[in-house]
Scaffold this motif. Structure first.
Motif, PDB file in Angstrom:
ATOM      1  N   ASN A   1     -51.276 -24.459  95.002  1.00  0.00           N
ATOM      2  CA  ASN A   1     -51.224 -25.131  93.707  1.00  0.00           C
ATOM      3  C   ASN A   1     -50.082 -24.518  92.882  1.00  0.00           C
ATOM      4  OD1 ASN A   1     -52.292 -22.669  92.724  1.00  0.00           O
ATOM      5  ND2 ASN A   1     -54.397 -23.445  92.892  1.00  0.00           N
ATOM      6  N   ALA A   2     -50.137 -24.674  91.572  1.00  0.00           N
ATOM      7  CA  ALA A   2     -49.049 -24.199  90.712  1.00  0.00           C
ATOM      8  C   ALA A   2     -48.873 -22.684  90.772  1.00  0.00           C
ATOM      9  CB  ALA A   2     -49.313 -24.630  89.272  1.00  0.00           C
ATOM     10  N   VAL A   3     -49.931 -21.955  91.137  1.00  0.00           N
ATOM     11  CA  VAL A   3     -49.820 -20.496  91.260  1.00  0.00           C
ATOM     12  C   VAL A   3     -48.774 -20.127  92.305  1.00  0.00           C
ATOM     13  CG1 VAL A   3     -51.028 -18.427  92.056  1.00  0.00           C
ATOM     14  CG2 VAL A   3     -52.149 -19.977  90.443  1.00  0.00           C
ATOM     15  N   ASP A   4     -48.774 -20.830  93.423  1.00  0.00           N
ATOM     16  CA  ASP A   4     -47.828 -20.512  94.505  1.00  0.00           C
ATOM     17  C   ASP A   4     -46.392 -20.787  94.073  1.00  0.00           C
ATOM     18  OD1 ASP A   4     -49.738 -19.985  96.932  1.00  0.00           O
ATOM     19  OD2 ASP A   4     -50.522 -21.741  95.873  1.00  0.00           O
ATOM     20  N   GLU A   5     -46.197 -21.823  93.276  1.00  0.00           N
ATOM     21  CA  GLU A   5     -44.853 -22.112  92.770  1.00  0.00           C
ATOM     22  C   GLU A   5     -44.381 -20.995  91.834  1.00  0.00           C
ATOM     23  OE1 GLU A   5     -45.065 -25.911  90.925  1.00  0.00           O
ATOM     24  OE2 GLU A   5     -45.778 -26.936  92.736  1.00  0.00           O
ATOM     25  N   ALA A   6     -45.289 -20.489  90.978  1.00  0.00           N
ATOM     26  CA  ALA A   6     -44.923 -19.413  90.064  1.00  0.00           C
ATOM     27  C   ALA A   6     -44.614 -18.126  90.828  1.00  0.00           C
ATOM     28  CB  ALA A   6     -46.062 -19.184  89.066  1.00  0.00           C
ATOM     29  N   LEU A   7     -45.393 -17.851  91.885  1.00  0.00           N
ATOM     30  CA  LEU A   7     -45.126 -16.660  92.701  1.00  0.00           C
ATOM     31  C   LEU A   7     -43.805 -16.792  93.450  1.00  0.00           C
ATOM     32  CD1 LEU A   7     -48.680 -15.936  94.154  1.00  0.00           C
ATOM     33  CD2 LEU A   7     -47.392 -14.479  92.579  1.00  0.00           C
ATOM     34  N   ALA A   8     -43.512 -17.977  93.932  1.00  0.00           N
ATOM     35  CA  ALA A   8     -42.276 -18.192  94.682  1.00  0.00           C
ATOM     36  C   ALA A   8     -41.052 -17.908  93.813  1.00  0.00           C
ATOM     37  CB  ALA A   8     -42.231 -19.618  95.219  1.00  0.00           C
TER      38      ALA A   8
ATOM     39  N   LEU B   1     -40.816 -15.646  91.789  1.00  0.00           N
ATOM     40  CA  LEU B   1     -40.681 -14.190  91.744  1.00  0.00           C
ATOM     41  C   LEU B   1     -40.412 -13.606  93.122  1.00  0.00           C
ATOM     42  CD1 LEU B   1     -43.694 -13.391  89.347  1.00  0.00           C
ATOM     43  CD2 LEU B   1     -41.269 -13.577  88.756  1.00  0.00           C
ATOM     44  N   GLY B   2     -40.276 -14.483  94.127  1.00  0.00           N
ATOM     45  CA  GLY B   2     -40.050 -14.016  95.481  1.00  0.00           C
ATOM     46  C   GLY B   2     -41.304 -13.500  96.152  1.00  0.00           C
ATOM     47  N   LEU B   3     -42.469 -13.963  95.696  1.00  0.00           N
ATOM     48  CA  LEU B   3     -43.749 -13.488  96.224  1.00  0.00           C
ATOM     49  C   LEU B   3     -44.538 -14.638  96.839  1.00  0.00           C
ATOM     50  CD1 LEU B   3     -44.834 -11.250  93.193  1.00  0.00           C
ATOM     51  CD2 LEU B   3     -43.934 -10.440  95.399  1.00  0.00           C
ATOM     52  N   THR B   4     -45.415 -14.299  97.775  1.00  0.00           N
ATOM     53  CA  THR B   4     -46.371 -15.254  98.341  1.00  0.00           C
ATOM     54  C   THR B   4     -47.743 -14.605  98.353  1.00  0.00           C
ATOM     55  OG1 THR B   4     -45.945 -14.484 100.602  1.00  0.00           O
ATOM     56  CG2 THR B   4     -44.652 -16.376  99.810  1.00  0.00           C
ATOM     57  N   ARG B   5     -48.770 -15.419  98.350  1.00  0.00           N
ATOM     58  CA  ARG B   5     -50.126 -14.876  98.374  1.00  0.00           C
ATOM     59  C   ARG B   5     -50.845 -15.328  99.645  1.00  0.00           C
ATOM     60  NH1 ARG B   5     -53.919 -18.590  94.338  1.00  0.00           N
ATOM     61  NH2 ARG B   5     -53.002 -20.612  94.912  1.00  0.00           N
ATOM     62  N   HIS B   6     -51.987 -14.676  99.903  1.00  0.00           N
ATOM     63  CA  HIS B   6     -52.795 -14.983 101.085  1.00  0.00           C
ATOM     64  C   HIS B   6     -54.042 -15.740 100.629  1.00  0.00           C
ATOM     65  CE1 HIS B   6     -55.341 -13.473 104.719  1.00  0.00           C
ATOM     66  NE2 HIS B   6     -54.885 -14.696 104.893  1.00  0.00           N
ATOM     67  N   VAL B   7     -54.065 -17.034 100.870  1.00  0.00           N
ATOM     68  CA  VAL B   7     -55.223 -17.855 100.514  1.00  0.00           C
ATOM     69  C   VAL B   7     -56.098 -18.002 101.751  1.00  0.00           C
ATOM     70  CG1 VAL B   7     -55.999 -20.120  99.716  1.00  0.00           C
ATOM     71  CG2 VAL B   7     -53.927 -19.112  98.759  1.00  0.00           C
ATOM     72  N   VAL B   8     -57.367 -17.592 101.637  1.00  0.00           N
ATOM     73  CA  VAL B   8     -58.257 -17.617 102.803  1.00  0.00           C
ATOM     74  C   VAL B   8     -59.231 -18.783 102.779  1.00  0.00           C
ATOM     75  CG1 VAL B   8     -58.085 -15.112 103.040  1.00  0.00           C
ATOM     76  CG2 VAL B   8     -59.978 -16.106 101.730  1.00  0.00           C
TER      77      VAL B   8
END
Length: 301
Positions: A204-211, A213-220
């Motif tokens: 969702n929009a969280v992943d776009e905001a992290l991207a 910053l050059g970051l990705t998250r682990h969604v389980v």
């Protein structure tokens, strides 16, 4: 046969007054105009309606037989063409169907129902669950009010923003992120996440905001509602990002979101056919107040 509703009003006045002159005064027309209307009524019905007996006019048996029916019909026509602009809540008997996001039902539904029952005890509310696909019930008149984060794009659907709230990070009490260092974007991204989506989306929009910053998250996992996501969070070290107002009754800990994310908005939507419906407008006002008072409830992502 082409009917003129003006003749119905003229016939009612003639039968009530028993006089062409009096009927003309009642309808604010001239006596010759009323005489012409009587002539048209006679041609239409095939009956004399009023006949002269000496210096007065006497109704025919047919006129006497239809007098009450004519009056009732005229009242019905007036009710249709000029509906009452007064709303009697004490006698209002109506069922409203509301398709709201589940968290909005939990946050604002009880207050709305209490306000409705206090003012209009004959009104019933039907809260429907949101579908995983977009549905046209609002436009078909099967749903009276929708409330969620989506602003409808259809030109015949009204939408009003009634609330907004910031997003926060929700974790169980005692979660490692609640201790020690400030929650940074990097620590946030490194944790295990669960998303909320009625469509089962993992991003969702969280992943776009992290991207950015050059970051990705682990969604389980993805859960269909905030309530379901909170159950996973409560029993694990997972975290979920959710509108702040929803966390108040969740018995969970919340942390500031270390990202720039647009606020969660709530829109109240209805079809334009209800714009001038007094009962619907009354319910919209109550719903607007309940949603605002709930502190800007959750929204679909």
């Amino acid at each position: 046969m082409q009917l003129d509703l003006n003749l119905l009003a003229a016939l009612d006045a003639l039968l009530e007054e028993g006089s062409v002159t009096a009927a003309a005064e009642r309808l604010h027309v001239t006596a010759p105009a009323m005489s012409r209307s009587l002539g048209r009524i006679r041609r239409t019905t095939g009956d004399q309606i009023l006949v002269r007996t000496g210096r007065t006019m006497t109704p025919t048996p047919y006129a006497i037989a239809v007098r009450e029916q004519v009056h009732e019909l005229l009242q019905q026509v007036r009710a249709v063409l000029a509906p009452s602009r007064e709303l009697d809540l004490a006698t209002l008997d109506r069922t409203f169907t509301l398709r709201w996001h589940d968290s909005l039902v939990a946050l604002a539904g009880p207050a709305l129902l209490a306000a409705v029952r206090e003012r209009a005890p004959g009104v019933r509310l039907r809260f429907l669950a949101e579908s995983h696909t977009d549905t046209p019930e609002l436009r078909r008149g099967e749903v009276d009010l929708e409330a969620n984060a989506g602003r409808p794009g259809a030109p015949d659907v009204r939408a009003e923003e009634v609330a907004r709230t910031r997003h926060v990070v929700v974790v169980r009490r005692g979660h490692p992120l609640t201790r020690g260092r400030t929650l940074t974007a990097a620590r946030y991204a490194a944790a295990e996440h669960i998303t909320v989506s009625r469509r089962g989306k993992l991003d969702n929009a969280v992943d776009e905001a992290l991207a950015r910053l050059g970051l990705t998250r682990h969604v389980v996992a993805a859960a269909p509602t905030e309530a379901a996501a909170f159950a996973f969070v409560r029993a694990s070290d997972l975290l979920v990002t959710a509108p702040e107002a929803i966390t108040r009754a969740a018995d969970l800990a919340s942390l500031p979101l270390p990202l720039e994310l647009p606020p969660a908005r709530v829109y109240l939507s209805w079809h334009q056919r209800y714009d001038t419906d007094l009962a619907h407008a009354w319910l919209r006002d109550l719903a607007r107040d309940a949603l605002a008072a709930a502190g800007n409830g959750g929204a679909e992502r």
